[in-house]
Design an enzyme around this catalytic site. Sequence first.
Site, PDB file in Angstrom:
ATOM      1  N   ALA A  65       0.801  -1.208  -0.207  1.00 50.38           N
ATOM      2  CA  ALA A  65      -0.075  -0.032   0.192  1.00 50.38           C
ATOM      3  C   ALA A  65       0.886   1.212   0.074  1.00 50.38           C
ATOM      4  O   ALA A  65       2.044   1.191   0.372  1.00 50.38           O
ATOM      5  CB  ALA A  65      -1.030   0.135   1.305  1.00 50.38           C
ATOM      6  N   GLY A 109       0.482  -5.174   0.531  1.00 48.06           N
ATOM      7  CA  GLY A 109      -0.538  -5.141  -0.322  1.00 48.06           C
ATOM      8  C   GLY A 109      -0.180  -5.888  -1.558  1.00 48.06           C
ATOM      9  O   GLY A 109      -1.000  -6.318  -2.467  1.00 48.06           O
ATOM     10  N   GLU A 112      -0.527  -9.343  -0.856  1.00 44.16           N
ATOM     11  CA  GLU A 112      -1.863  -9.742  -0.862  1.00 44.16           C
ATOM     12  C   GLU A 112      -2.618  -9.539  -2.391  1.00 44.16           C
ATOM     13  O   GLU A 112      -3.487 -10.516  -2.696  1.00 44.16           O
ATOM     14  CB  GLU A 112      -2.540  -8.880   0.005  1.00 44.16           C
ATOM     15  CG  GLU A 112      -2.213  -9.024   1.690  1.00 44.16           C
ATOM     16  CD  GLU A 112      -2.380  -7.939   2.302  1.00 44.16           C
ATOM     17  OE1 GLU A 112      -2.258  -6.546   1.880  1.00 44.16           O
ATOM     18  OE2 GLU A 112      -3.065  -8.272   3.421  1.00 44.16           O
ATOM     19  N   GLU A 132       4.136  -5.318   7.249  1.00 43.05           N
ATOM     20  CA  GLU A 132       3.345  -4.188   8.095  1.00 43.05           C
ATOM     21  C   GLU A 132       3.675  -3.997   9.663  1.00 43.05           C
ATOM     22  O   GLU A 132       3.538  -2.848   9.883  1.00 43.05           O
ATOM     23  CB  GLU A 132       1.921  -4.591   7.827  1.00 43.05           C
ATOM     24  CG  GLU A 132       1.300  -4.353   6.435  1.00 43.05           C
ATOM     25  CD  GLU A 132       1.474  -5.772   5.575  1.00 43.05           C
ATOM     26  OE1 GLU A 132       2.322  -6.757   6.177  1.00 43.05           O
ATOM     27  OE2 GLU A 132       0.847  -5.759   4.499  1.00 43.05           O
TER      28      GLU A 132
HETATM   29  N1  COA Z   1       4.456   3.228  -0.297  1.00 41.76           N
HETATM   30  C1  COA Z   1       5.053   4.404  -0.710  1.00 41.76           C
HETATM   31  N2  COA Z   1       6.354   4.593  -1.097  1.00 41.76           N
HETATM   32  C2  COA Z   1       6.970   3.599  -1.408  1.00 41.76           C
HETATM   33  C3  COA Z   1       6.549   2.272  -0.824  1.00 41.76           C
HETATM   34  C4  COA Z   1       5.520   2.113  -0.318  1.00 41.76           C
HETATM   35  N3  COA Z   1       4.637   0.998   0.220  1.00 41.76           N
HETATM   36  N4  COA Z   1       7.672   1.378  -1.265  1.00 41.76           N
HETATM   37  C5  COA Z   1       8.525   2.212  -1.785  1.00 41.76           C
HETATM   38  N5  COA Z   1       8.089   3.487  -1.996  1.00 41.76           N
HETATM   39  C6  COA Z   1       8.948   4.396  -2.538  1.00 41.76           C
HETATM   40  C7  COA Z   1       9.968   5.049  -1.632  1.00 41.76           C
HETATM   41  O1  COA Z   1       9.470   5.767  -0.648  1.00 41.76           O
HETATM   42  C8  COA Z   1      10.992   5.624  -2.733  1.00 41.76           C
HETATM   43  O2  COA Z   1      10.427   7.036  -2.983  1.00 41.76           O
HETATM   44  P1  COA Z   1      11.360   8.092  -3.108  1.00 41.76           P
HETATM   45  O3  COA Z   1      12.305   7.967  -4.110  1.00 41.76           O
HETATM   46  O4  COA Z   1      10.429   9.316  -3.406  1.00 41.76           O
HETATM   47  O5  COA Z   1      12.170   8.296  -1.731  1.00 41.76           O
HETATM   48  C9  COA Z   1      10.695   4.829  -3.911  1.00 41.76           C
HETATM   49  O6  COA Z   1       9.757   4.148  -3.790  1.00 41.76           O
HETATM   50  C10 COA Z   1      11.999   3.788  -4.006  1.00 41.76           C
HETATM   51  O7  COA Z   1      12.029   2.909  -2.819  1.00 41.76           O
HETATM   52  P2  COA Z   1      13.304   2.954  -1.941  1.00 41.76           P
HETATM   53  O8  COA Z   1      12.795   2.661  -0.190  1.00 41.76           O
HETATM   54  O9  COA Z   1      14.277   3.992  -2.072  1.00 41.76           O
HETATM   55  O10 COA Z   1      14.052   1.583  -2.570  1.00 41.76           O
HETATM   56  P3  COA Z   1      15.107   0.530  -1.864  1.00 41.76           P
HETATM   57  O11 COA Z   1      15.504  -0.502  -2.917  1.00 41.76           O
HETATM   58  O12 COA Z   1      15.936   1.314  -0.947  1.00 41.76           O
HETATM   59  O13 COA Z   1      13.725  -0.353  -0.896  1.00 41.76           O
HETATM   60  C11 COA Z   1      12.097  -1.493  -0.192  1.00 41.76           C
HETATM   61  C12 COA Z   1      13.092  -1.106  -1.435  1.00 41.76           C
HETATM   62  C13 COA Z   1      11.025  -2.278  -1.010  1.00 41.76           C
HETATM   63  C14 COA Z   1      12.906  -2.437   0.863  1.00 41.76           C
HETATM   64  C15 COA Z   1      11.375  -0.270   0.458  1.00 41.76           C
HETATM   65  O14 COA Z   1      11.028   0.408  -0.348  1.00 41.76           O
HETATM   66  C16 COA Z   1      10.594  -0.608   1.340  1.00 41.76           C
HETATM   67  O15 COA Z   1      10.509  -1.071   2.663  1.00 41.76           O
HETATM   68  N6  COA Z   1       9.142  -0.202   0.823  1.00 41.76           N
HETATM   69  C17 COA Z   1       8.045  -0.414   2.126  1.00 41.76           C
HETATM   70  C18 COA Z   1       7.517  -1.791   2.079  1.00 41.76           C
HETATM   71  C19 COA Z   1       6.326  -1.883   2.754  1.00 41.76           C
HETATM   72  O16 COA Z   1       6.497  -1.636   4.079  1.00 41.76           O
HETATM   73  N7  COA Z   1       5.339  -2.340   2.306  1.00 41.76           N
HETATM   74  C20 COA Z   1       3.909  -2.744   2.999  1.00 41.76           C
HETATM   75  C21 COA Z   1       3.021  -1.183   3.231  1.00 41.76           C
HETATM   76  S1  COA Z   1       1.702  -1.400   4.046  1.00 41.76           S
END
Ligand code: COA
Length: 258
Positions: A65, A109, A112, A132
């Site tokens: 999400a 999500g 999911e 989450e």
């Molecule tokens: N929601 C909103 N933005 C997200 C996102 C999410 N679930 N997942 C990634 N992004 C965004 C980041 O904020 C970043 O944006 P920015 O460039 O404007 O700062 C961009 O996508 C790239 O992500 P980044 O974190 O820089 O990549 P990474 O390779 O360092 O890490 C992940 C990848 C997947 C490990 C990391 O993005 C992450 O942990 N994301 C969240 C996953 C999560 O918790 N999902 C469940 C949500 S309920």
Amino acid sequence: MSEVLLVERDGRVAILTINRPDKLNALNGEVRDALVATLDELACDDGVGVVVVTGAGEKAFVAGADIAEFEGRSPFDQRHAMRSPRIFDAMATFGKPVIAMINGFCLGGGCELAMSCDIRVASETARFGQPEINLGLIPGGGGTQRMPRLVGVGQTLRLVLSGEMISAAEARAIGLVELVYAPGELRAETLKLAAKIAAKSPLTLRIAKEAARAAERLPLEDGIAYERDLFCLAFSTEDKAEGVKAFLEKRPAEWKGR
Ligand code: COA
């Protein structure tokens, strides 16, 4: 076609690409609305037999999400955002097969969403998880309910409680995905499978999906009885008559979807 959701056709296969690669294809309201609306349209399109869902770019299927939408949101607003029709139910109950083509991060999500699809095909580089817990949350798109049905309660709790990510190989080993391919082969192999399925009778596909999906909610005895009814329902179709006749005449069947 909306910008956040690209729709392509490959024969009888519709490919939906969630297109927010700079945000790792995170699901915001716009993506959710576009997915629900597009599935509604494709439901009535006889030219489409199978839907494939994927994410744009090399890095992510869907990283969950959109966390930015959570900030400052009240429980009431969140409940409104989670109103029906939800994308997860829309995929699971869609009257045609839906395949998740998982090209990268498949988290929260996103995982999911993949679990709501009928078949999951992943790249060797894909990563899976329900992170989450790291946000002070739990899965809210069916993760605590659909994942146990695929991989059991133990593996679900391991992923949901730890928030850790697993590889495609491990996801395959525990039953979270059905097929894994090298990144360069993912699209061709997924589309090959989709085309093979899309060439079957759309009516019979619908009945088959209905029967197998019932296993998610019905006790065994009720499910077996329901399958028997659906099997006999299939006897009422022109495609059953054609399929049996074609076999006996040693020729390919010509499906009518009736
Ligand atoms: N929601 C909103 N933005 C997200 C996102 C999410 N679930 N997942 C990634 N992004 C965004 C980041 O904020 C970043 O944006 P920015 O460039 O404007 O700062 C961009 O996508 C790239 O992500 P980044 O974190 O820089 O990549 P990474 O390779 O360092 O890490 C992940 C990848 C997947 C490990 C990391 O993005 C992450 O942990 N994301 C969240 C996953 C999560 O918790 N999902 C469940 C949500 S309920």
